[in-house]
Every structure is written in structure tokens, then in C-alpha cells.
Design a protein around this motif. Structure first.
Motif, PDB file in Angstrom:
ATOM      1  N   GLY A   1       5.858   7.243  -3.621  1.00 11.05           N
ATOM      2  CA  GLY A   1       4.653   7.111  -4.316  1.00 11.05           C
ATOM      3  C   GLY A   1       5.200   7.792  -5.912  1.00 11.05           C
ATOM      4  O   GLY A   1       5.138   8.917  -5.719  1.00 11.05           O
ATOM      5  N   ALA A   2       5.490   7.094  -6.648  1.00  9.00           N
ATOM      6  CA  ALA A   2       5.874   7.659  -8.024  1.00  9.00           C
ATOM      7  C   ALA A   2       4.869   7.868  -8.975  1.00  9.00           C
ATOM      8  O   ALA A   2       4.988   7.404 -10.037  1.00  9.00           O
ATOM      9  CB  ALA A   2       7.093   6.831  -8.651  1.00  9.00           C
TER      10      ALA A   2
ATOM     11  N   VAL B   1       1.132   9.073  -2.022  1.00 10.93           N
ATOM     12  CA  VAL B   1       0.325   7.853  -2.443  1.00 10.93           C
ATOM     13  C   VAL B   1      -1.172   8.004  -2.098  1.00 10.93           C
ATOM     14  O   VAL B   1      -1.337   9.034  -1.418  1.00 10.93           O
ATOM     15  CB  VAL B   1       0.952   6.659  -1.454  1.00 10.93           C
ATOM     16  N   PRO B   2      -1.990   7.155  -2.709  1.00 14.33           N
ATOM     17  CA  PRO B   2      -3.404   7.586  -2.447  1.00 14.33           C
ATOM     18  C   PRO B   2      -3.571   7.272  -0.724  1.00 14.33           C
ATOM     19  O   PRO B   2      -2.802   6.624  -0.213  1.00 14.33           O
ATOM     20  CB  PRO B   2      -3.975   6.194  -3.047  1.00 14.33           C
ATOM     21  N   ALA B   3      -4.640   7.535  -0.346  1.00 13.42           N
ATOM     22  CA  ALA B   3      -4.801   7.626   1.263  1.00 13.42           C
ATOM     23  C   ALA B   3      -4.787   6.203   1.738  1.00 13.42           C
ATOM     24  O   ALA B   3      -4.225   6.029   2.876  1.00 13.42           O
ATOM     25  CB  ALA B   3      -6.333   8.321   1.327  1.00 13.42           C
ATOM     26  N   VAL B   4      -5.212   5.448   0.851  1.00 12.03           N
ATOM     27  CA  VAL B   4      -5.205   3.836   1.667  1.00 12.03           C
ATOM     28  C   VAL B   4      -3.921   3.439   1.838  1.00 12.03           C
ATOM     29  O   VAL B   4      -3.738   2.559   2.540  1.00 12.03           O
ATOM     30  CB  VAL B   4      -5.910   2.914   0.750  1.00 12.03           C
ATOM     31  N   HIS B   5      -2.880   4.008   1.209  1.00  5.86           N
ATOM     32  CA  HIS B   5      -1.573   3.391   1.329  1.00  5.86           C
ATOM     33  C   HIS B   5      -0.709   4.322   2.347  1.00  5.86           C
ATOM     34  O   HIS B   5       0.448   4.000   2.322  1.00  5.86           O
ATOM     35  CB  HIS B   5      -0.742   3.279   0.075  1.00  5.86           C
ATOM     36  N   ALA B   6      -1.212   5.345   2.543  1.00  4.28           N
ATOM     37  CA  ALA B   6      -0.417   6.285   3.505  1.00  4.28           C
ATOM     38  C   ALA B   6       0.023   5.974   4.664  1.00  4.28           C
ATOM     39  O   ALA B   6       1.251   6.340   5.149  1.00  4.28           O
ATOM     40  CB  ALA B   6      -1.398   7.689   3.552  1.00  4.28           C
ATOM     41  N   LYS B   7      -0.749   5.382   5.331  1.00  4.11           N
ATOM     42  CA  LYS B   7      -0.389   4.744   6.913  1.00  4.11           C
ATOM     43  C   LYS B   7       0.822   3.895   6.664  1.00  4.11           C
ATOM     44  O   LYS B   7       1.982   4.120   7.332  1.00  4.11           O
ATOM     45  CB  LYS B   7      -1.510   3.971   7.328  1.00  4.11           C
TER      46      LYS B   7
END
Lengths: 214, 214
Positions: B89-90, B152-158
Motif C-alpha cells: 500500500g503506497a 491499505v484501506p480496510a477493504v483491501h487488507a484481507k
């Protein structure tokens, strides 16, 4: 009364319960402590104890009413009452916090950043102004700012802290890796990433040692 | 043996002692637990207990030899053995971590960032490359990366977490405000800023209530 007795550790877990409850899909009306504990990797006794301190609606064999529990945690954490905040230090971390939209969900309303660097002053970052340190005290009084967030390098942190105290700030969230002295009447919360990193590194060192030994 | 017994809370305080010892000027050879406790706002008993778990050099009525104590804490925290890390996550926070030079002091060596956004891939940030997610697994194996940092934002964390696990990462430092499931063999440390904020907000709410009542 419950407020006085809740431990810091419990308070820190409350947003985790809340995030999980909000992420639940499927429309279940109730959730048990067992299910919550299992989903979050917490102990069941801990979950019951944590929730008992903010919530009176848990029923034996049925569990907690999801909507009521969410409302009770939000009420306890004061998410409905927004706190105005400002950031000192418009560097990368400061701008990251300024641009993080999630904070409004937690009742934190960051209004502006302040910086000693004149080349940054007057610019906007995510729709929020970067102002000079001379404007700090006036801004805080005018906008009823309660929380000051310090994101300057360690060498400038003491100066930033003194400016916040002079501006009448009630609470400081300190991201600079340094200990700051504040009067007892001011709340300070250190966000020292080196401390978290220490936990990760020592666990990793232990693990690498175990792997090497097997 | 001591390593197994040290609490997480103690480990998290060790970098604070170390920072303070390093910031000491005046060249004192010894420091007492009383002086350390007073400077850091900790209890004296806690300081003695914390330091006893990493250090054997404290002497009654004299205190700790400053240089020895620094070396022992650094040794315990593994600051001399660098851990290679990468960021997923940049965005602002990822770049803030990438550009933070202080981490090398803590034995953390961030080599690169990875992002799904093709417009960022190929760019440099503070002398470190932003690479595509396809390059992750190969890079981690080649460079012996042990730690993955999720910003990264929560939605992409998984998804980011799964990519790190597939790349053979041993430890994850998670800044996304979401619970991530990892196998027991992987170390995970959540850096949930909402949890810290909860402590600050509830203390502030209590304080504002007290002020209003008087």
C-alpha cells in the motif's frame, strides 16, 4: 460509575468489537460472547467482562442484541459527540492523518494542520488548510479545538507540545518518539510505533531462534 | 529463559527506556530506577521489574550503568539484527513509513512498497521502489523479507494479507483497521489507531464532564 472502573485495555478493545459488529452481514439479530470471542481471537471470559462494562443487554443463551450493543459501545466511546482536533506537523504522517476519512466515524474532526515550514503554510491538504504556528492559539480558541496531534520529528516535539499547552488544548495525541511532560490536567496518549515494533521484533527473533533450533 | 517470561507491556516500555537513556546528556555513568521512573512518569517498582528482566547490572544505591543498560536493551530488542520488511500500500501512510529513517535504529529495514495501483508502480519513494503485487513473492524470497507491513484501506487488507502469507512472510504489522486471520505460525501485530483514539476520547469526555460539573 462504570466509566471509572473500565480498564485502558478494555477501552482499547471496544473499537475492535464495534468494527466487527459493523462488518457483520446476514442480519443476525443477536450475537453470543462465544461467537465474538472466536471471530476476534479473544478469550470468552474477557469478551463477557469487556462487554459487561458498557452494556446491560446481554441475555443468557441468546447473547447480545447487535444493534443495541453497537449503540452502547458508540455511546460509551463518545463517537456521537465530535471532538475538534488539529495536527502539528504537515509532513507525510501529518498529511496521512489529515486525509484519513475514517476518523470522523470515531468522533474525531481534524480541522487543520500547523507547520513551521513557511513553504507549506497557506496550502490545502485534502480540503484542509495548513496554517502557521502563529495562528495556532487563535484558531484553537475560535474553533473550540480540544485535541492536538503531534506528528513533528522528535527534536521539535517539545516545542510543539508547549505551543499546544499555550493554546489551551485539553488532550494530546503524540506520534513523536519522545516523552513529553504535560501538566496533570492535560491528557496525553503516546503513539510510539517503536513500542509496537519492539513486540513484533522480539516475537520474530524468538521464532527465528526456534526455527533455527529445529 | 527470561525472554519467555517478559510481558508484552514490558517489551513495549523497553524502547521508551532506551530513548530516554540515549537522550541523556551530561555524561552520568549511572542512573537509578528512581530517576528513570521520575523522568518517564512510571512507577518505581515497575521500572525495577522491567529492567530486571533484561539487565543484571543494577547495583543497590548506585543504579544501572547507563552504557551497559543501553546495550542490554538493544540486544534484547534485537536492534543489532536488521529485519527486512516491505510495505503493501503506497498511499500516504505507506509512504510515511517508507520515508521514516528512524526505523533503521530499531532494526527495521524497509526495502520497498507494493501497490495494486499501476500508476504508482515503477516510481521511487525516498529512494525505495514501488513495485507491482505480481513481484511480491519473488522479491520477498530473493531479499529474505520477514516482515510485511499492511497500510491499505480496510477493504483491501484481507487480500494484502493473503498475498503476504503466500509470499512466506513470518510477521505482519497491520495498520488497516480490521481483524485479519493468520495461521498460528505467523506473528501479527495490529496498529489500530482507533483503539488509541478511544482511550483519548473517553478520557477527554470524562474530563469535559467533570469540568462541566464544577
Amino acid at each position: 460509575m462504570a466509566q471509572n472502573e473500565i480498564s485502558i485495555a478494555t477501552i482499547q478493545r471496544l473499537p475492535i468489537y464495534l468494527d466487527y459488529l459493523k462488518s457483520m452481514t446476514g442480519g443476525a439479530e443477536y450475537i453470543s460472547a462465544t461467537a465474538l470471542a472466536s471471530a476476534l481471537g479473544f478469550g470468552e471470559v474477557q469478551v463477557r467482562k469487556d462487554l459487561a462494562s458498557v452494556c446491560s443487554s446481554g441475555k443468557p443463551k441468546i447473547g447480545y442484541h447487535v444493534e443495541e450493543l453497537k449503540a452502547e459501545i458508540e455511546e460509551y466511546l463518545g463517537y456521537h459527540k465530535a471532538n475538534n482536533a488539529i495536527v502539528i506537523g504537515a509532513g507525510r504522517l501529518g498529511c496521512a492523518l489529515l486525509g484519513y476519512e475514517g476518523f470522523s466515524r470515531y468522533g474525531l474532526n481534524i480541522l487543520a494542520a500547523f507547520d513551521i515550514d513557511v513553504s507549506k503554510v497557506g496550502k490545502m491538504e485534502n480540503g484542509k488548510p495548513i496554517l502557521s504556528m502563529e495562528e495556532l492559539a487563535g484558531f484553537c480558541r475560535r474553533e473550540n479545538v480540544q485535541i492536538g496531534i503531534i506528528t513533528v520529528p522528535a527534536v521539535h516535539a517539545k516545542q510543539a507540545c508547549e505551543a499546544l499547552l499555550a493554546a489551551g488544548i485539553l488532550a494530546i495525541w503524540n506520534f513523536a518518539p519522545i516523552h513529553l511532560d504535560v501538566p496533570e490536567s492535560v491528557i496525553i496518549k503516546d503513539e510510539n510505533m517503536a513500542c509496537s515494533l519492539a513486540v513484533l521484533s522480539t516475537k520474530l527473533a524468538k521464532k527465528l531462534g526456534e526455527n533455527a533450533a529445529t
